[in-house]
Design a protein around this motif. Structure first.
Motif, PDB file in Angstrom:
ATOM      1  N   ILE A  40       0.837  -1.208   0.000  1.00 15.24           N
ATOM      2  CA  ILE A  40       0.000   0.000   0.000  1.00 15.24           C
ATOM      3  C   ILE A  40       0.865   1.248   0.000  1.00 15.24           C
ATOM      4  N   ALA A  41       1.911   1.252   0.841  1.00 12.46           N
ATOM      5  CA  ALA A  41       2.810   2.415   0.892  1.00 12.46           C
ATOM      6  C   ALA A  41       3.522   2.604  -0.440  1.00 12.46           C
ATOM      7  N   GLU A  42       3.953   1.524  -1.080  1.00 12.43           N
ATOM      8  CA  GLU A  42       4.645   1.615  -2.373  1.00 12.43           C
ATOM      9  C   GLU A  42       3.706   2.099  -3.469  1.00 12.43           C
ATOM     10  N   ALA A  43       2.465   1.614  -3.440  1.00  9.21           N
ATOM     11  CA  ALA A  43       1.490   2.064  -4.440  1.00  9.21           C
ATOM     12  C   ALA A  43       1.169   3.547  -4.261  1.00  9.21           C
ATOM     13  N   THR A  44       1.075   3.962  -3.002  1.00  5.59           N
ATOM     14  CA  THR A  44       0.814   5.378  -2.725  1.00  5.59           C
ATOM     15  C   THR A  44       1.971   6.242  -3.204  1.00  5.59           C
ATOM     16  N   ALA A  45       3.202   5.834  -2.953  1.00  6.44           N
ATOM     17  CA  ALA A  45       4.381   6.595  -3.386  1.00  6.44           C
ATOM     18  C   ALA A  45       4.465   6.656  -4.903  1.00  6.44           C
ATOM     19  N   PRO A 103       8.494  12.612  -2.002  1.00 10.59           N
ATOM     20  CA  PRO A 103       9.652  12.010  -1.305  1.00 10.59           C
ATOM     21  C   PRO A 103       9.297  11.435   0.062  1.00 10.59           C
ATOM     22  N   GLU A 104       8.375  12.092   0.759  1.00  8.95           N
ATOM     23  CA  GLU A 104       7.971  11.599   2.078  1.00  8.95           C
ATOM     24  C   GLU A 104       7.232  10.270   1.951  1.00  8.95           C
ATOM     25  N   ASP A 105       6.398  10.133   0.900  1.00  5.85           N
ATOM     26  CA  ASP A 105       5.697   8.869   0.666  1.00  5.85           C
ATOM     27  C   ASP A 105       6.682   7.761   0.301  1.00  5.85           C
ATOM     28  N   ARG A 106       7.725   8.137  -0.480  1.00  3.93           N
ATOM     29  CA  ARG A 106       8.733   7.134  -0.832  1.00  3.93           C
ATOM     30  C   ARG A 106       9.500   6.678   0.411  1.00  3.93           C
ATOM     31  N   ARG A 107       9.763   7.607   1.328  1.00  9.95           N
ATOM     32  CA  ARG A 107      10.463   7.244   2.567  1.00  9.95           C
ATOM     33  C   ARG A 107       9.607   6.284   3.393  1.00  9.95           C
ATOM     34  N   ARG A 108       8.298   6.590   3.475  1.00  6.68           N
ATOM     35  CA  ARG A 108       7.404   5.704   4.223  1.00  6.68           C
ATOM     36  C   ARG A 108       7.345   4.321   3.575  1.00  6.68           C
ATOM     37  N   ALA A 109       7.365   4.285   2.244  1.00  7.98           N
ATOM     38  CA  ALA A 109       7.320   2.995   1.545  1.00  7.98           C
ATOM     39  C   ALA A 109       8.573   2.177   1.833  1.00  7.98           C
ATOM     40  N   GLU A 110       9.720   2.835   1.873  1.00  7.04           N
ATOM     41  CA  GLU A 110      10.969   2.132   2.180  1.00  7.04           C
ATOM     42  C   GLU A 110      10.954   1.583   3.605  1.00  7.04           C
TER      43      GLU A 110
END
Length: 328
Positions: free
Chosen positions: A129-134, A140-147
């Motif tokens: 879900i985090a990766e799809a959102t990013a 960049p903040e969404d990508r950090r959360r996905a990582e």
């Protein structure tokens, strides 16, 4: 059951030693706020001043004349009765602690076996879900959360985590011991062993407890035997408990000894120290995460696992629905 050899008698103060109080003190409280089954009554052990008629009749009028039996008994007899009462009360407390420890360890093991895959699935869905959102936002903040979410899926285990499933309070876990001895793994089927297993375990513990040994050879024999009893009870193995009951019944009957006064006082002091140690163990079990969960469902801990599983399945369904919306 962890054992400790009785120590030498320390300097005592006769005024501070009350044999009947020692019997009360050793009784203790069962983990989870319940009294140990089969413990001495709230009134404490029967004293040497109570007649058989009072015990059987619940307060029958006492004969005030001299009792020939009491007049001829050894001076240490009353103290010896108090020691025996304290021993039995302590054994009941230890049975309660051991049965709760088994439930804590079984709950932890079954929780990992049955619910571990659901937790892993939730972590995987959260990462997706985090990766799809990013991917949608490019933030960049969404990508950090996905990582961070992806890193939670397969974290690097620490030393404690690596050995968690290999060790328990008795050393090697049943799974590890079975692997080393090339035996079939026998994981517990339930958090709480069946009532028949509980009954057999209590009877064997009361008869074969190492604290009842009169000498070191007898203590070693009982230690080895009760270790096998504990292992069978932890698995809920009723058949093995019956085999052990037959084995104990066919074994040697220890010779009763009459300890001296100083030995009896030393025994009372050791029983008091033993009770304090068990109280610490009981509190640690109750305060642990699993122990706290078990106290939420004291009547049916196995049902608690089912309830947690139902909640996790509902959360998995919600996450899958959220992910489906994001990847449409």
């Amino acid at each position: 059951m962890t054992q400790e050899a009785p120590g030498e008698p320390t300097t005592r103060n006769d005024d501070a030693q009350d044999p009947q109080a020692a019997g009360h003190e050793a009784a203790g409280q069962q983990p989870g706020g319940q009294q140990a089954e089969g413990r001495v009554t709230a009134a404490g052990p029967v004293s040497g001043e109570e007649t058989a008629g009072q015990v059987a009749g619940g307060g029958a009028e006492q004969n005030t004349g001299p009792d020939p039996d009491q007049a001829s008994e050894r001076p240490e007899a009353r103290l010896e009765r108090a020691v025996r009462a304290a021993e039995q009360a302590l054994i009941e407390f230890e049975i309660a602690v051991e049965t709760f420890r088994v439930e804590v360890e079984n709950f932890s093991r079954l929780h990992h076996q049955k619910l571990g895959p659901m937790y892993a699935r939730l972590d995987e869905l959260d990462a997706r879900i985090a990766e799809a959102t990013a991917a949608r936002t490019g933030d960049p903040e969404d990508r950090r959360r996905a990582e961070e979410a992806r890193a939670m899926v397969m974290p690097m285990p620490g030393v404690d985590e690596l050995f968690h499933d290999w060790m328990d309070s008795d050393g090697l876990s049943p799974e590890a011991s079975a692997m080393l001895t090339e035996q079939a793994v026998q994981p517990p089927k339930r958090v709480r062993p069946s009532e028949e297993a509980r009954r057999l375990y209590r009877e064997l513990a009361r008869k074969a407890h190492p604290d009842l040994a009169q000498d070191e050879a007898e203590r070693s024999r009982r230690d080895e035997f009760i270790t096998r009893v504990n292992a069978a009870y932890g698995r809920g193995d009723v058949d093995q408990l019956r085999v052990l009951a037959d084995e104990w019944a066919a074994g040697p009957v220890p010779v009763e000894q009459q300890p001296e006064r100083d030995e009896l006082y030393a025994r009372l002091e050791w029983l008091s120290r033993r009770k304090e140690l068990l109280s610490v163990v009981a509190k640690e079990l109750e305060d642990s995460a699993i122990g706290s969960m078990l106290r939420m469902a004291p009547d049916d801990p196995d049902r608690l696992l089912e309830e947690i599983a139902e909640q996790l399945l509902a959360r998995v369904a919600e996450r899958e629905a959220d992910l489906a919306k994001l990847v449409q």
